[in-house]
Design an enzyme around this catalytic site. Structure first.
Site, mmCIF file in Angstrom:
data_model
loop_
_atom_site.group_PDB
_atom_site.id
_atom_site.type_symbol
_atom_site.label_atom_id
_atom_site.label_comp_id
_atom_site.label_asym_id
_atom_site.label_seq_id
_atom_site.Cartn_x
_atom_site.Cartn_y
_atom_site.Cartn_z
ATOM 1 N N ASN A 9 0.886 -1.163 0.000
ATOM 2 C CA ASN A 9 0.000 0.000 0.000
ATOM 3 C C ASN A 9 0.927 1.218 0.000
ATOM 4 O O ASN A 9 1.428 1.624 1.041
ATOM 5 C CB ASN A 9 -0.869 -0.049 1.260
ATOM 6 C CG ASN A 9 -1.874 1.073 1.299
ATOM 7 O OD1 ASN A 9 -1.851 1.982 0.469
ATOM 8 N ND2 ASN A 9 -2.750 1.029 2.289
ATOM 9 N N LYS A 16 3.106 0.908 3.273
ATOM 10 C CA LYS A 16 2.782 -0.178 4.199
ATOM 11 C C LYS A 16 2.959 -1.487 3.462
ATOM 12 O O LYS A 16 2.588 -1.573 2.284
ATOM 13 C CB LYS A 16 1.326 -0.059 4.661
ATOM 14 C CG LYS A 16 1.154 0.876 5.852
ATOM 15 C CD LYS A 16 -0.289 1.166 6.117
ATOM 16 C CE LYS A 16 -0.964 0.075 6.937
ATOM 17 N NZ LYS A 16 -2.384 0.432 7.214
ATOM 18 N N ARG A 94 -2.385 -2.086 -3.567
ATOM 19 C CA ARG A 94 -3.603 -1.298 -3.442
ATOM 20 C C ARG A 94 -3.496 -0.147 -4.452
ATOM 21 O O ARG A 94 -2.570 0.657 -4.393
ATOM 22 C CB ARG A 94 -3.711 -0.741 -2.028
ATOM 23 C CG ARG A 94 -4.919 0.140 -1.855
ATOM 24 C CD ARG A 94 -4.923 0.726 -0.463
ATOM 25 N NE ARG A 94 -6.088 1.556 -0.270
ATOM 26 C CZ ARG A 94 -6.261 2.322 0.798
ATOM 27 N NH1 ARG A 94 -5.340 2.351 1.735
ATOM 28 N NH2 ARG A 94 -7.335 3.057 0.922
ATOM 29 N N HIS A 182 -12.070 3.261 -0.436
ATOM 30 C CA HIS A 182 -11.975 2.369 0.743
ATOM 31 C C HIS A 182 -12.605 1.000 0.456
ATOM 32 O O HIS A 182 -13.025 0.291 1.375
ATOM 33 C CB HIS A 182 -12.677 2.985 1.979
ATOM 34 C CG HIS A 182 -11.926 4.146 2.580
ATOM 35 N ND1 HIS A 182 -12.560 5.243 3.111
ATOM 36 C CD2 HIS A 182 -10.611 4.380 2.740
ATOM 37 C CE1 HIS A 182 -11.668 6.109 3.572
ATOM 38 N NE2 HIS A 182 -10.472 5.599 3.345
ATOM 39 N N LEU A 210 -13.450 4.963 9.544
ATOM 40 C CA LEU A 210 -13.110 6.271 10.112
ATOM 41 C C LEU A 210 -11.629 6.302 10.472
ATOM 42 O O LEU A 210 -11.223 5.853 11.544
ATOM 43 C CB LEU A 210 -13.963 6.536 11.373
ATOM 44 C CG LEU A 210 -15.483 6.371 11.232
ATOM 45 C CD1 LEU A 210 -16.179 6.674 12.556
ATOM 46 C CD2 LEU A 210 -16.022 7.273 10.126
ATOM 47 N N GLY A 211 -10.830 6.779 9.544
ATOM 48 C CA GLY A 211 -9.392 6.946 9.784
ATOM 49 C C GLY A 211 -9.033 8.367 9.406
ATOM 50 O O GLY A 211 -9.872 9.265 9.486
ATOM 51 N N GLY A 213 -8.497 9.308 6.393
ATOM 52 C CA GLY A 213 -9.537 9.402 5.378
ATOM 53 C C GLY A 213 -10.761 8.724 5.985
ATOM 54 O O GLY A 213 -10.617 7.755 6.737
ATOM 55 N N ARG A 242 -9.179 16.759 5.250
ATOM 56 C CA ARG A 242 -10.062 17.011 4.092
ATOM 57 C C ARG A 242 -11.430 17.502 4.567
ATOM 58 O O ARG A 242 -11.928 17.048 5.596
ATOM 59 C CB ARG A 242 -10.227 15.724 3.280
ATOM 60 C CG ARG A 242 -8.985 15.354 2.487
ATOM 61 C CD ARG A 242 -9.124 13.999 1.834
ATOM 62 N NE ARG A 242 -8.203 13.037 2.406
ATOM 63 C CZ ARG A 242 -8.260 11.721 2.228
ATOM 64 N NH1 ARG A 242 -9.203 11.198 1.470
ATOM 65 N NH2 ARG A 242 -7.386 10.922 2.799
ATOM 66 N N ASP A 284 -5.314 14.910 14.097
ATOM 67 C CA ASP A 284 -5.283 13.605 14.751
ATOM 68 C C ASP A 284 -6.377 13.531 15.819
ATOM 69 O O ASP A 284 -6.386 14.328 16.752
ATOM 70 C CB ASP A 284 -3.897 13.456 15.393
ATOM 71 C CG ASP A 284 -3.618 12.036 15.784
ATOM 72 O OD1 ASP A 284 -4.251 11.561 16.733
ATOM 73 O OD2 ASP A 284 -2.776 11.406 15.130
ATOM 74 N N MET A 285 -7.283 12.589 15.678
ATOM 75 C CA MET A 285 -8.423 12.505 16.598
ATOM 76 C C MET A 285 -7.971 12.330 18.045
ATOM 77 O O MET A 285 -8.547 12.908 18.960
ATOM 78 C CB MET A 285 -9.349 11.363 16.165
ATOM 79 C CG MET A 285 -10.593 11.240 16.980
ATOM 80 S SD MET A 285 -11.612 12.729 16.958
ATOM 81 C CE MET A 285 -12.673 12.459 15.543
ATOM 82 N N ARG A 286 -6.904 11.539 18.225
ATOM 83 C CA ARG A 286 -6.430 11.317 19.600
ATOM 84 C C ARG A 286 -6.039 12.644 20.255
ATOM 85 O O ARG A 286 -6.406 12.918 21.389
ATOM 86 C CB ARG A 286 -5.221 10.379 19.565
ATOM 87 C CG ARG A 286 -5.164 9.417 20.691
ATOM 88 C CD ARG A 286 -4.107 8.385 20.484
ATOM 89 N NE ARG A 286 -3.597 8.372 19.089
ATOM 90 C CZ ARG A 286 -2.851 7.415 18.601
ATOM 91 N NH1 ARG A 286 -2.524 6.394 19.337
ATOM 92 N NH2 ARG A 286 -2.428 7.456 17.364
ATOM 93 N N GLY A 331 -12.541 4.530 14.203
ATOM 94 C CA GLY A 331 -13.647 3.596 14.403
ATOM 95 C C GLY A 331 -13.283 2.451 15.341
ATOM 96 O O GLY A 331 -14.107 1.999 16.142
ATOM 97 N N GLU A 380 -6.972 -4.361 5.059
ATOM 98 C CA GLU A 380 -6.913 -4.206 3.600
ATOM 99 C C GLU A 380 -5.803 -5.050 2.997
ATOM 100 O O GLU A 380 -5.940 -5.592 1.891
ATOM 101 C CB GLU A 380 -6.680 -2.717 3.261
ATOM 102 C CG GLU A 380 -7.889 -1.866 3.566
ATOM 103 C CD GLU A 380 -7.543 -0.436 3.886
ATOM 104 O OE1 GLU A 380 -6.757 -0.194 4.831
ATOM 105 O OE2 GLU A 380 -8.065 0.456 3.206
#
Ligand code: AMP
Length: 399
Positions: A9, A16, A94, A182, A210-211, A213, A242, A284-286, A331, A380
């Site tokens: 990827n 990755k 990917r 995705h 939910l990442g 992206g 985004r 970053d959500m964290r 997520g 993935e």
């Protein structure tokens, strides 16, 4: 003898990779997983075994060029010594965009590679990096079979009405339609769900990837019927950097009234908006969940609000909802965000088991909930390995 598949990827600054082994049609089993980050700045590689133990780690000096060819040459040489006599049967990639032409994985040939190149204008920020990896592997191992697995393919069977924009047909004929992304993640979720909860998998499910992206996919009987990303990966939910859906008139306003260039609008919408743009703190959500800045809260609230709004729209596409599945970085790991998102879906009969949600259980809806809510870690790379093995075994059968 067991076969090994290398799943790749490749993005702009990170690659990755994962190695899977497979015996006689059995499910591929993870053997090595790794990542190189900071390509172009200060590359850093880590590879781990299936239990997470570090197998190798390497840093390159700042400014020391790491070309794709050099990286893949080293990686394949290293793998030769770590496959325990297993044969590397092929490499799966990917590829972000398969356009109309590729509704399923394909073997890489000069013709299919040219076909993928032709789709670069549809995904200029991602496709070139995906294809650079194919070319680099071909340069160092020209005889190794390569398979392209498309992020758009899972959505290719959607009803025509879900794939159209309300624009003139001649534009649609030139490829301007809703593709969705995705897809490898959603395909994995559909496959996994069919194993762990077949009756739910047969029903109406929204999967939420939910990442950094982020998108939602409406699935009926394991097939995609609608999704929030569309022509590009900008559409739909609020993402790390985004914007998600905005009024197309806003773009015209920026271009025509504010004198912005197309490039600056592109940067604004892809790199400076979303959680980062709203919070001014982080993408970053964290970091947002830990921050006490009110704008961080505002960004998280907006993320949950738009999640619920899009989920409502997809529920309409499905004609009701039986299940909701959370996956990817946020997520899988952010119970607080799952709780905020689900609270906004109470009207649909979604009731969370708060304790199970906090604990990170696989099943997080309360026993009486009208909608079953699950958390499924996506994979993935495993999906790429499956497709690659399948295509290569078909090829063997026909030769
Ligand atoms: P991905 O693109 O799937 O790697 O997801 C990246 C996103 O997941 C980032 O916004 C991370 O902050 C978020 N994430 C990862 N782990 C956690 C966690 N434990 N709590 C909240 N957010 C997390």
């Amino acid at each position: 003898m067991a076969q090994a598949i290398l799943s790749l990827n490749a993005g702009s600054s990170s690659i990755k990779f994962a190695v899977f082994k497979s015996e006689q049609q059995a499910d591929p089993v993870l053997s090595v997983a790794g990542k190189v980050e900071g390509i172009g700045t200060a590359p850093h590689l880590v590879a781990r075994d299936s239990r997470g133990a570090v197998l190798t780690e390497r840093r390159w000096d700042k400014g020391q060029a790491l070309t794709h060819e050099a990286f893949f040459g080293d990686l394949l040489d290293w793998l030769d010594e770590h496959l325990d006599g297993c044969d590397l049967a092929g490499v799966g990639h990917r590829i972000v965009h398969g356009g109309e032409a590729y509704a399923a994985p394909v073997l890489v040939t000069p013709e299919t590679l040219a076909g993928m190149e032709a789709l670069t204008p549809l995904a200029p920020l991602h496709q070139p990096h995906n294809l650079a990896a194919i070319r680099a592997v071909a340069d160092v191992r020209p005889d190794l079979a390569q398979v392209a697995c498309f992020d758009t393919a899972f959505h290719a069977g959607q009803p025509e009405v879900a794939r159209r924009f309300a624009i003139p047909h001649e534009l649609e004929d030139r490829g301007m339609r809703r593709y969705g992304f995705h897809g490898l993640s959603y395909e994995y979720i559909a496959l996994h769900l069919a194993r762990i909860d077949p009756s739910l998998a047969a029903g109406r499910v929204i999967a939420a990837h939910l990442g950094n992206g982020a998108s939602l996919c409406a699935m009926q009987g394991g097939r995609s019927v609608d999704t929030t990303m569309s022509f590009t990966t900008l559409d739909g939910l609020v993402m790390g950097t985004r914007s998600g859906s905005i009024d197309p008139g806003l773009i015209l306003y920026l271009l025509l009234q504010e004198g912005c260039t197309a490039e600056s609008v592109q940067r604004l919408l892809y790199e400076r908006s979303g959680l980062l743009g709203v919070s001014g703190v982080s993408s970053d959500m964290r970091a947002l969940l830990e921050s006490d800045d009110p704008r961080a809260d505002e960004a998280v609230e907006l993320f949950a609000y738009r999640f619920a709004r899009e989920a409502g729209a997809l529920t309409s596409s499905l004609g009701g909802l039986d299940g909701l599945v959370f996956t990817a970085g946020i997520g899988e790991n952010a119970p607080a965000v799952r709780a905020l998102a689900c609270r906004r879906l109470t009207w649909l009969g979604v009731v969370l088991d708060d304790e199970a949600n906090k604990r990170g259980a696989a099943l997080i809806s309360a026993p009486g909930s009208a909608v079953t809510v699950r958390v499924v870690p996506t994979d993935e790379e495993q999906m790429i390995a499956r497709h690659t093995l399948h295509l290569l075994s078909q090829r063997q059968e026909t030769t």
